[in-house]
Design a protein around this motif. Structure first.
Motif, PDB file in Angstrom:
ATOM      1  N   VAL A   1      -1.123 -28.469   6.721  1.00 49.15           N
ATOM      2  CA  VAL A   1      -1.223 -28.198   8.107  1.00 49.15           C
ATOM      3  C   VAL A   1      -2.866 -28.249   8.653  1.00 49.15           C
ATOM      4  O   VAL A   1      -2.645 -28.769   9.757  1.00 49.15           O
ATOM      5  CB  VAL A   1      -0.730 -26.678   8.315  1.00 49.15           C
ATOM      6  N   ASN A   2      -3.676 -27.893   7.681  1.00 46.09           N
ATOM      7  CA  ASN A   2      -4.957 -28.048   8.160  1.00 46.09           C
ATOM      8  C   ASN A   2      -5.318 -29.551   8.240  1.00 46.09           C
ATOM      9  O   ASN A   2      -6.152 -29.919   9.226  1.00 46.09           O
ATOM     10  CB  ASN A   2      -5.809 -27.484   6.848  1.00 46.09           C
TER      11      ASN A   2
ATOM     12  N   ARG B   1      -7.011 -26.019  -1.779  1.00 47.77           N
ATOM     13  CA  ARG B   1      -7.595 -25.540  -0.840  1.00 47.77           C
ATOM     14  C   ARG B   1      -8.900 -26.421  -0.350  1.00 47.77           C
ATOM     15  O   ARG B   1      -9.188 -26.869   0.610  1.00 47.77           O
ATOM     16  CB  ARG B   1      -7.961 -24.224  -0.984  1.00 47.77           C
ATOM     17  N   SER B   2      -9.500 -26.678  -1.567  1.00 41.77           N
ATOM     18  CA  SER B   2     -10.949 -27.618  -1.314  1.00 41.77           C
ATOM     19  C   SER B   2     -10.459 -29.053  -1.091  1.00 41.77           C
ATOM     20  O   SER B   2     -11.333 -29.593  -0.368  1.00 41.77           O
ATOM     21  CB  SER B   2     -11.604 -27.429  -2.647  1.00 41.77           C
ATOM     22  N   GLY B   3      -9.535 -29.613  -1.748  1.00 40.84           N
ATOM     23  CA  GLY B   3      -9.135 -31.038  -1.576  1.00 40.84           C
ATOM     24  C   GLY B   3      -8.754 -31.266  -0.077  1.00 40.84           C
ATOM     25  O   GLY B   3      -9.254 -32.176   0.367  1.00 40.84           O
ATOM     26  N   SER B   4      -7.773 -30.268   0.485  1.00 39.99           N
ATOM     27  CA  SER B   4      -7.599 -30.642   1.742  1.00 39.99           C
ATOM     28  C   SER B   4      -8.870 -30.304   2.880  1.00 39.99           C
ATOM     29  O   SER B   4      -8.908 -31.230   3.784  1.00 39.99           O
ATOM     30  CB  SER B   4      -6.303 -29.561   2.305  1.00 39.99           C
ATOM     31  N   GLN B   5      -9.738 -29.310   2.561  1.00 39.42           N
ATOM     32  CA  GLN B   5     -10.929 -29.223   3.276  1.00 39.42           C
ATOM     33  C   GLN B   5     -11.802 -30.415   3.138  1.00 39.42           C
ATOM     34  O   GLN B   5     -12.431 -30.869   4.259  1.00 39.42           O
ATOM     35  CB  GLN B   5     -11.612 -28.029   2.750  1.00 39.42           C
ATOM     36  N   ILE B   6     -11.821 -30.932   1.957  1.00 42.92           N
ATOM     37  CA  ILE B   6     -12.692 -32.416   1.976  1.00 42.92           C
ATOM     38  C   ILE B   6     -12.037 -33.610   2.917  1.00 42.92           C
ATOM     39  O   ILE B   6     -12.792 -34.139   3.471  1.00 42.92           O
ATOM     40  CB  ILE B   6     -12.927 -32.775   0.473  1.00 42.92           C
ATOM     41  N   LEU B   7     -10.745 -33.659   2.602  1.00 40.51           N
ATOM     42  CA  LEU B   7     -10.214 -34.727   3.506  1.00 40.51           C
ATOM     43  C   LEU B   7     -10.306 -34.301   4.893  1.00 40.51           C
ATOM     44  O   LEU B   7     -10.389 -35.447   5.893  1.00 40.51           O
ATOM     45  CB  LEU B   7      -8.494 -34.864   2.975  1.00 40.51           C
TER      46      LEU B   7
END
Length: 495
Positions: A157-158, A24-30
């Protein structure tokens, strides 16, 4: 065997939590890194007035968001079972709610334009009504994956949705779309996310309008509306009040300073809260464990964020000029003030998932009600001093709101105010020492170009913060290192 099974279950649940945070956080950061690169390019091409107009429309959109049915999603995550028929019922409710919101926005668009005395606002709002129609296709698959603590698929997906939104933003800015760039980019991102979530979960978007048996779900969702409405009033009052008084240029400077300083608390803390909600819900029978986990989260999160916030405050001028260009330099005083309020906001928003997971949405509503009174009152006083007065209102009022929140939301889980202060002390105290060193070095520097000045001050701040941690909070530093670099537990001897 029973104790061993319980330990194994706890270990497995902990591993799922860590995996969820990673995805969740890793994808948000990327996705945010991708978005920021494009955003910086777009900001240099657009004018502050474009962002001022866009901010005015966001008041309407955010105010309507509390009616979009996401409270139903929280009810689905908290429920014991998740049946297909119940998902179809929730999808049907979401379609009706969000279709109604789109129609309402079309109707009030001219009234909003008259309020702000900006005719273009009406056209912007009419197109932005498309955002609501994507919500049902996002929210239900989110509930399915969130309940399973499956954040890998939505993470992918994000990332795709962020790329689509960034692509539209870059094309629009280069093509001279002006403020329309800021309108079409999120629409593209939302609809790509909607399609991706449906495909990722295999959810069949077939609604059911037979709402028998949905009373508990609707009641739980409705119980969250009060808190959400108060939160919208609190968070949008500054633009609502300022938009009627300030010109779009001044409002744009303030709005983008708020955006810059809130990047972490608005983009990274919510994903952590998404993970925290089901985690706290699993622990709700052991309040001491909840309080201990909350303090640990505060301690580690402020250790990561406070140096960023205070670093922004003491390097505001070269930071703004380097990132946004000289035409945005007037924004620096806003950044310096607002950044100092963000540690308090970071702690304050962390309480909501705890209260909701413990089945106390009323506490969240009371906290939000306090904010809905305190913050607008502060903005009404601050606007007398212009846009900079809105920034000072944040810095003066938000520490008070955080203390109120700790009293109302911390009490039910046995959290003492002194425990919260101790949790916040390492990150905040070491960051204050860091800020002092950076200010001293900055004062001693000769005149330099902004990028070079910032390039010198950032590593100085990093080294100063690390030194302060080693001297004053070595145990907290080791705790953070242990969390980031996980080691396998030693093998246990067979019973």
């Amino acid at each position: 065997m029973g104790l061993q099974d319980a330990d194994a279950n706890d270990a497995g649940f902990g591993a799922r939590i860590r995996s969820a945070i990673f995805w969740r956080s890793g994808s948000q950061i990327l996705s945010q890194m991708m978005s920021w690169v494009v955003t910086l390019a777009v900001i240099r091409l657009l004018d502050p007035a474009d962002y001022g107009l866009f901010a005015m429309t966001q008041v309407i959109l955010n105010f309507a968001t509390f009616l979009n049915g996401y409270g139903l999603v929280s009810a689905l995550v908290q429920s014991d079972t998740l049946e297909t028929h119940r998902l179809r019922q929730a999808f049907g409710i979401m379609l009706l709610l969000n279709g109604g919101l789109a129609l309402c926005q079309l109707a009030i668009a001219p009234l909003a334009a008259d309020y702000y005395d900006q005719p273009m606002i009406a056209d912007l709002l009419r197109v932005q009504a498309l955002l609501y129609l994507s919500t049902p296709f996002i929210s239900i698959p989110e509930a399915i994956m969130g309940r399973a603590l499956d954040f890998r698929r939505p993470a992918l997906v994000n990332l795709i949705a962020a790329a689509a939104s960034a692509g539209v933003a870059l094309v629009g800015a280069l093509s001279g779309w002006g403020v329309w760039t800021l309108v079409f980019a999120p629409i593209a991102g939302f609809w790509v996310k909607a399609a991706g979530y449906v495909l990722a979960t295999g959810f069949r978007p077939i609604p059911s309008f037979d709402f028998r048996g949905t009373g508990a779900m609707v009641a739980y969702g409705a119980s969250l509306l009060g808190g959400q409405l108060f939160w919208i009033i609190q968070s949008q009052a500054d633009i609502f009040i300022g938009g009627r008084v300030l010109e779009p240029h001044a409002l744009g400077l303030y709005a983008e300073a708020l955006f810059l300083t809130q990047i972490f608390v608005s983009k990274f803390v919510p994903p952590l809260n998404d993970v925290a909600f089901p985690a706290y819900a699993r622990m709700q029978k052991d309040l001491s464990r909840v309080a201990w986990s909350f303090c640990k989260a505060v301690r580690l999160l402020l250790l990561l964020t406070c140096p960023i916030y205070l670093g922004m405050a003491v390097t505001a001028e070269p930071l703004v000029e380097t990132l946004f260009g000289r035409k945005w330099l007037e924004m620096a005083p806003f950044v310096a003030i607002l950044a100092l309020a963000m540690p308090f906001m970071t702690v304050q928003v962390m309480f909501a998932p705890v209260s909701n997971a413990l089945g106390r949405p009323g506490t969240t509503a009371r906290v939000a009600a306090a904010g809905a009174v305190l913050m607008p009152a502060a903005f009404l006083i601050g606007i007398r001093f212009g846009a900079i007065g809105l920034a000072w209102a944040w810095l003066i009022a938000f520490p008070i709101l955080t203390a109120i929140t700790a009293r109302l939301a911390g009490g039910p889980m046995g959290l003492r105010f002194v425990d919260l202060i101790r949790a916040a002390a390492p990150g905040l105290g070491c960051s204050v020492l860091m800020a002092g060193v950076v200010m001293a070095v900055d004062a001693a520097l000769p005149p330099l170009p902004a990028p070079m000045r910032l390039g010198l001050l950032v590593p100085v701040g990093g080294l100063a913060f690390l030194g302060a941690l080693m001297l004053c909070a070595r145990g907290t530093l080791m705790e953070l290192v242990g969390l980031l670099i996980r080691r396998k537990p030693p093998a246990q001897a067979p019973a």
